[in-house]
Design an enzyme around this catalytic site. Structure first.
Site, PDB file in Angstrom:
ATOM      1  N   CYS A  16       0.861  -1.189   0.000  1.00 53.70           N
ATOM      2  CA  CYS A  16       0.000   0.000   0.000  1.00 53.70           C
ATOM      3  C   CYS A  16       0.889   1.228   0.000  1.00 53.70           C
ATOM      4  O   CYS A  16       1.577   1.506   0.994  1.00 53.70           O
ATOM      5  CB  CYS A  16      -0.894  -0.013   1.242  1.00 53.70           C
ATOM      6  SG  CYS A  16      -1.891   1.480   1.419  1.00 53.70           S
TER       7      CYS A  16
ATOM      8  N   ILE B  40       0.948   5.268  -0.316  1.00 55.26           N
ATOM      9  CA  ILE B  40       0.046   6.419  -0.175  1.00 55.26           C
ATOM     10  C   ILE B  40       0.806   7.694  -0.472  1.00 55.26           C
ATOM     11  O   ILE B  40       1.909   7.912   0.060  1.00 55.26           O
ATOM     12  CB  ILE B  40      -0.561   6.473   1.232  1.00 55.26           C
ATOM     13  CG1 ILE B  40      -1.381   5.213   1.516  1.00 55.26           C
ATOM     14  CG2 ILE B  40      -1.439   7.725   1.389  1.00 55.26           C
ATOM     15  CD1 ILE B  40      -1.926   5.126   2.938  1.00 55.26           C
TER      16      ILE B  40
ATOM     17  N   HIS C 183       8.289  11.021  -4.107  1.00 52.71           N
ATOM     18  CA  HIS C 183       8.752   9.681  -3.694  1.00 52.71           C
ATOM     19  C   HIS C 183       7.722   8.614  -4.065  1.00 52.71           C
ATOM     20  O   HIS C 183       8.077   7.517  -4.493  1.00 52.71           O
ATOM     21  CB  HIS C 183       8.999   9.688  -2.178  1.00 52.71           C
ATOM     22  CG  HIS C 183       9.809   8.525  -1.725  1.00 52.71           C
ATOM     23  ND1 HIS C 183       9.457   7.749  -0.645  1.00 52.71           N
ATOM     24  CD2 HIS C 183      10.966   7.991  -2.204  1.00 52.71           C
ATOM     25  CE1 HIS C 183      10.365   6.790  -0.490  1.00 52.71           C
ATOM     26  NE2 HIS C 183      11.290   6.921  -1.419  1.00 52.71           N
TER      27      HIS C 183
HETATM   28  N1  LIG Z   1       5.867   5.743   1.786  1.00 55.26           N
HETATM   29  C1  LIG Z   1       5.652   4.392   1.615  1.00 55.26           C
HETATM   30  C2  LIG Z   1       6.698   3.480   1.557  1.00 55.26           C
HETATM   31  N2  LIG Z   1       7.991   3.903   1.674  1.00 55.26           N
HETATM   32  C3  LIG Z   1       9.092   2.987   1.927  1.00 55.26           C
HETATM   33  C4  LIG Z   1       9.613   2.297   0.646  1.00 55.26           C
HETATM   34  O1  LIG Z   1       8.695   1.306   0.198  1.00 55.26           O
HETATM   35  C5  LIG Z   1      10.938   1.614   0.932  1.00 55.26           C
HETATM   36  O2  LIG Z   1      10.774   0.695   1.983  1.00 55.26           O
HETATM   37  C6  LIG Z   1      12.026   2.618   1.301  1.00 55.26           C
HETATM   38  O3  LIG Z   1      12.098   3.603   0.284  1.00 55.26           O
HETATM   39  C7  LIG Z   1      13.395   1.946   1.474  1.00 55.26           C
HETATM   40  O4  LIG Z   1      13.741   1.261   0.298  1.00 55.26           O
HETATM   41  N3  LIG Z   1       6.452   2.161   1.363  1.00 55.26           N
HETATM   42  C8  LIG Z   1       5.160   1.702   1.224  1.00 55.26           C
HETATM   43  O5  LIG Z   1       4.944   0.501   1.052  1.00 55.26           O
HETATM   44  N4  LIG Z   1       4.115   2.593   1.296  1.00 55.26           N
HETATM   45  C9  LIG Z   1       4.319   3.927   1.474  1.00 55.26           C
HETATM   46  O6  LIG Z   1       3.327   4.707   1.531  1.00 55.26           O
HETATM   47  C1  LIG Z   2       5.049   7.156  -0.748  1.00 56.74           C
HETATM   48  C2  LIG Z   2       5.998   7.704   0.236  1.00 56.74           C
HETATM   49  O1  LIG Z   2       7.159   7.343   0.318  1.00 56.74           O
HETATM   50  C3  LIG Z   2       5.497   8.863   1.021  1.00 56.74           C
HETATM   51  O2  LIG Z   2       4.619   8.377   2.025  1.00 56.74           O
HETATM   52  C4  LIG Z   2       6.636   9.617   1.674  1.00 56.74           C
HETATM   53  O3  LIG Z   2       6.063  10.819   2.103  1.00 56.74           O
HETATM   54  P1  LIG Z   2       6.725  12.206   1.566  1.00 56.74           P
HETATM   55  O4  LIG Z   2       6.572  12.217   0.062  1.00 56.74           O
HETATM   56  O5  LIG Z   2       5.893  13.306   2.238  1.00 56.74           O
HETATM   57  O6  LIG Z   2       8.161  12.205   2.012  1.00 56.74           O
END
Ligand SMILES: Nc1c(NC[C@H](O)[C@H](O)[C@H](O)CO)[nH]c(=O)[nH]c1=O
Ligand SMILES: CC(=O)[C@@H](O)COP(=O)(O)O
Length: 177
Positions: free
Chosen positions: A103, A105, A111
């Site tokens: 999931c 978001i 990012h």
């Molecule tokens: N922001 C979300 C993430 N961020 C973490 C990345 O998936 C990853 O673990 C990190 O960048 C290190 O490689 N992951 C999700 O599954 N959902 C998010 O909303």
């Molecule tokens: C999808 C993501 O990694 C996000 O939740 C990180 O939040 P942000 O874009 O505000 O750093």
């Protein structure tokens, strides 16, 4: 499953959220999952949602005949790690299909875009590398409400949808090998 065929062009009854919901499979024939071995790779980010996706997927596999001993779970930190998790699992175990559940978001930055694109492309590449179905069961939403709506809420459960897709792909592959 195949709905009709003409001149070897096979036509499938499509699934679409806005038409049928993620969990309305009344219009298609789902084969038995009894003969197949499944992996489920699930992200720990947004665990409230991914846990519901996992439950939907696991329940759907069992409902359609899969044996519990033929379902392997692997948890990874985030959706970005689903690619390597699926690769590791397929290298370690003889599986007929892998379901990737996550999931993602939208936050304040881009990012979100990089993660979603990376895991969509990564899952596809792992499927091709191992010649095995790897199913993209990742929610990519604007907010938590949209995610909850698709993890056992008003739009069904994408985990259930991914499990049904895995069963269908496993049957397709086994019928052609
Ligand atoms: N922001 C979300 C993430 N961020 C973490 C990345 O998936 C990853 O673990 C990190 O960048 C290190 O490689 N992951 C999700 O599954 N959902 C998010 O909303
Ligand atoms: C999808 C993501 O990694 C996000 O939740 C990180 O939040 P942000 O874009 O505000 O750093």
């Amino acid at each position: 499953m195949v709905v009709s065929s003409a001149d070897n062009h096979f036509f499938f009854q499509g699934m679409a959220t806005h038409l049928k919901g993620l969990s309305d499979f009344s219009h298609i024939e789902i084969p038995s999952a009894k003969a197949y071995r499944f992996g489920i790779v699930v992200s720990q980010w947004n665990a409230e949602v991914t846990g519901a996706l996992y439950n939907g997927a696991y329940t759907a596999l069992i409902k359609h005949g899969a044996l519990s001993e033929n379902i392997t779970e692997l948890q990874v930190p985030g959706s970005f790690e689903l690619t390597s998790g699926a690769d590791i699992l397929l290298a370690a175990k003889d599986l007929d299909a892998v379901i990737c559940l996550g999931c993602v978001i939208q936050g304040e930055t881009r990012h979100f875009d990089f993660i979603c694109n990376a895991v969509a492309n990564g899952v596809t590449n792992v499927s091709i590398k191992h010649n095995k179905p790897v199913i993209f069961g990742v929610l990519t939403t604007d907010n938590l409400e949209q995610a909850k709506d698709r993890a056992g809420g008003k739009h069904g459960n994408k985990g259930e949808e991914a499990a049904v897709t895995a069963i269908m792909m496993a049957q397709i592959k086994s019928s052609l090998v």
